[in-house]
Write a protein that holds these residues in place. Structure first.
Motif, mmCIF file in Angstrom:
data_model
loop_
_atom_site.group_PDB
_atom_site.id
_atom_site.type_symbol
_atom_site.label_atom_id
_atom_site.label_comp_id
_atom_site.label_asym_id
_atom_site.label_seq_id
_atom_site.Cartn_x
_atom_site.Cartn_y
_atom_site.Cartn_z
ATOM 1 N N UNK A 79 -14.066 2.837 7.246
ATOM 2 C CA UNK A 79 -14.475 3.052 5.849
ATOM 3 C C UNK A 79 -15.136 4.413 5.642
ATOM 4 N N UNK A 80 -15.634 5.031 6.709
ATOM 5 C CA UNK A 80 -16.283 6.330 6.581
ATOM 6 C C UNK A 80 -15.292 7.485 6.758
ATOM 7 N N UNK A 81 -14.062 7.175 7.024
ATOM 8 C CA UNK A 81 -13.064 8.185 7.318
ATOM 9 C C UNK A 81 -11.821 7.965 6.480
ATOM 10 N N UNK A 82 -11.017 8.994 6.407
ATOM 11 C CA UNK A 82 -9.694 8.871 5.810
ATOM 12 C C UNK A 82 -8.731 8.431 6.904
ATOM 13 N N UNK A 83 -7.822 7.566 6.573
ATOM 14 C CA UNK A 83 -6.814 7.094 7.517
ATOM 15 C C UNK A 83 -5.438 7.167 6.852
ATOM 16 N N UNK A 84 -5.080 8.335 6.291
ATOM 17 C CA UNK A 84 -3.825 8.425 5.540
ATOM 18 C C UNK A 84 -2.603 8.312 6.435
ATOM 19 N N UNK A 85 -1.494 7.961 5.802
ATOM 20 C CA UNK A 85 -0.224 7.797 6.496
ATOM 21 C C UNK A 85 0.823 8.709 5.871
ATOM 22 N N UNK A 86 1.797 9.046 6.670
ATOM 23 C CA UNK A 86 2.832 9.991 6.263
ATOM 24 C C UNK A 86 3.844 9.358 5.313
ATOM 25 N N UNK A 87 4.655 10.208 4.713
ATOM 26 C CA UNK A 87 5.753 9.728 3.868
ATOM 27 C C UNK A 87 6.699 8.856 4.691
ATOM 28 N N UNK A 88 6.947 9.232 5.930
ATOM 29 C CA UNK A 88 7.804 8.414 6.805
ATOM 30 C C UNK A 88 7.260 7.007 6.972
ATOM 31 N N UNK A 89 5.951 6.874 7.130
ATOM 32 C CA UNK A 89 5.327 5.558 7.232
ATOM 33 C C UNK A 89 5.579 4.751 5.964
ATOM 34 N N UNK A 90 5.356 5.373 4.795
ATOM 35 C CA UNK A 90 5.530 4.644 3.534
ATOM 36 C C UNK A 90 6.994 4.303 3.300
ATOM 37 N N UNK A 91 7.903 5.146 3.742
ATOM 38 C CA UNK A 91 9.326 4.806 3.634
ATOM 39 C C UNK A 91 9.645 3.582 4.483
ATOM 40 N N UNK A 92 9.018 3.465 5.646
ATOM 41 C CA UNK A 92 9.207 2.270 6.490
ATOM 42 C C UNK A 92 8.708 1.019 5.772
ATOM 43 N N UNK A 93 7.611 1.152 5.029
ATOM 44 C CA UNK A 93 7.085 -0.013 4.301
ATOM 45 C C UNK A 93 8.049 -0.419 3.194
ATOM 46 N N UNK A 94 8.711 0.547 2.589
ATOM 47 C CA UNK A 94 9.725 0.241 1.577
ATOM 48 C C UNK A 94 10.927 -0.461 2.194
ATOM 49 N N UNK A 95 11.254 -0.117 3.432
ATOM 50 C CA UNK A 95 12.415 -0.710 4.096
ATOM 51 C C UNK A 95 12.199 -2.183 4.429
ATOM 52 N N UNK A 96 10.939 -2.591 4.633
ATOM 53 C CA UNK A 96 10.590 -3.992 4.913
ATOM 54 C C UNK A 96 11.412 -4.567 6.063
ATOM 55 N N UNK A 97 11.435 -3.853 7.166
ATOM 56 C CA UNK A 97 12.145 -4.317 8.366
ATOM 57 C C UNK A 97 11.203 -5.096 9.267
ATOM 58 N N UNK A 98 11.778 -5.917 10.104
ATOM 59 C CA UNK A 98 10.978 -6.638 11.086
ATOM 60 C C UNK A 98 10.812 -5.761 12.326
ATOM 61 N N UNK A 99 10.185 -6.284 13.341
ATOM 62 C CA UNK A 99 10.046 -5.553 14.588
ATOM 63 C C UNK A 99 8.830 -4.638 14.636
ATOM 64 N N UNK A 100 7.891 -4.813 13.724
ATOM 65 C CA UNK A 100 6.648 -4.069 13.799
ATOM 66 C C UNK A 100 6.548 -2.839 12.931
ATOM 67 N N UNK A 101 7.657 -2.371 12.363
ATOM 68 C CA UNK A 101 7.556 -1.158 11.550
ATOM 69 C C UNK A 101 6.950 -1.440 10.175
ATOM 70 N N UNK A 102 7.006 -2.688 9.731
ATOM 71 C CA UNK A 102 6.410 -3.055 8.451
ATOM 72 C C UNK A 102 4.983 -3.519 8.675
ATOM 73 N N UNK A 103 4.049 -2.758 8.148
ATOM 74 C CA UNK A 103 2.626 -3.098 8.234
ATOM 75 C C UNK A 103 2.118 -3.665 6.926
ATOM 76 N N UNK A 104 2.805 -3.333 5.810
ATOM 77 C CA UNK A 104 2.426 -3.822 4.487
ATOM 78 C C UNK A 104 3.579 -4.670 3.970
ATOM 79 N N UNK A 105 3.301 -5.941 3.712
ATOM 80 C CA UNK A 105 4.338 -6.856 3.264
ATOM 81 C C UNK A 105 4.836 -6.493 1.856
ATOM 82 N N UNK A 106 5.895 -7.127 1.435
ATOM 83 C CA UNK A 106 6.511 -6.853 0.130
ATOM 84 C C UNK A 106 5.507 -7.091 -1.005
ATOM 85 N N UNK A 107 4.772 -8.198 -0.951
ATOM 86 C CA UNK A 107 3.772 -8.467 -2.001
ATOM 87 C C UNK A 107 2.712 -7.370 -2.011
#
Length: 184
Positions: free
Chosen positions: A4-32
């Motif tokens: 909470x005291x730091x920034x923990x930003x993620x890259x565009x590639x990370x967010x594109x992976x979240x959009x892909x909603x694949x299994x196998x660990x690349x999805x950290x944020x669910x569809x909801x």
């Protein structure tokens, strides 16, 4: 250390992976969770209109009126960008990533930035929104957002892959209802 005291930003590639909603660990944020984040981005943005991948424009109000499924599809498509990309396309993409980082809780608004820009995340967002609304200095602001998303010039650390990864969203396991999610 407390994320909470730091920034923990993620890259565009990370967010594109979240959009892909694949299994196998690349999805950290669910569809909801992604639905909620996109709704937060569109609610909090000061951008008036967005350049669609076909070259036409769509207003923020029109995007806000979309269902969650259509908003997810539309903004995930925007995150991919058209080919070839213009400076505006690249600036929009980096801005969307920045806003996803903010809405998820991974990037506090008061974190100072010291790269090509000196100020806070909130001040950078205001500058990027102005650039997108006026089509001025797009390359500069794209670079500012890209640097922050890549943890350059921000007090950043790797967040653990646990509930602390995104302070505003639960993990994907067992999440069924958007009612359990919150954006602060």
């Amino acid at each position: 250390e407390d994320c909470a005291r730091f920034a923990c930003p993620h890259t565009i590639g990370f967010w594109r992976q979240q959009c892909a909603q694949r299994s196998g660990g690349s999805t950290k944020v669910c569809k909801a969770g992604m639905d909620l984040l996109w709704r937060g981005v569109i609610t909090k943005t000061g951008v008036i209109q967005w350049k669609k991948n076909d070259g036409s424009y769509e207003t923020t109000a029109a995007l806000a009126a979309l269902s969650n499924a259509n908003l997810f599809s539309r903004l995930c498509s925007q995150l991919e960008g058209p080919r070839p990309m213009t400076s505006r396309d690249m600036c929009e993409i980096q801005y969307l990533g920045l806003m996803l980082n903010v809405c998820s809780g991974a990037l506090p608004l008061n974190i100072p930035i010291t790269n090509t820009f000196n100020g806070t995340v909130a001040e950078a967002i205001a500058g990027i929104e102005n650039a997108l609304n006026t089509n001025t200095n797009l390359d500069y602001w794209k670079t500012v957002a890209d640097n922050v998303n890549n943890r350059i010039g921000v007090n950043a650390q790797d967040c653990p892959e646990s509930d602390d990864l995104f302070r505003n969203l639960p993990g994907c396991v067992g999440v069924n209802a958007a009612a359990d999610l919150k954006i602060s």
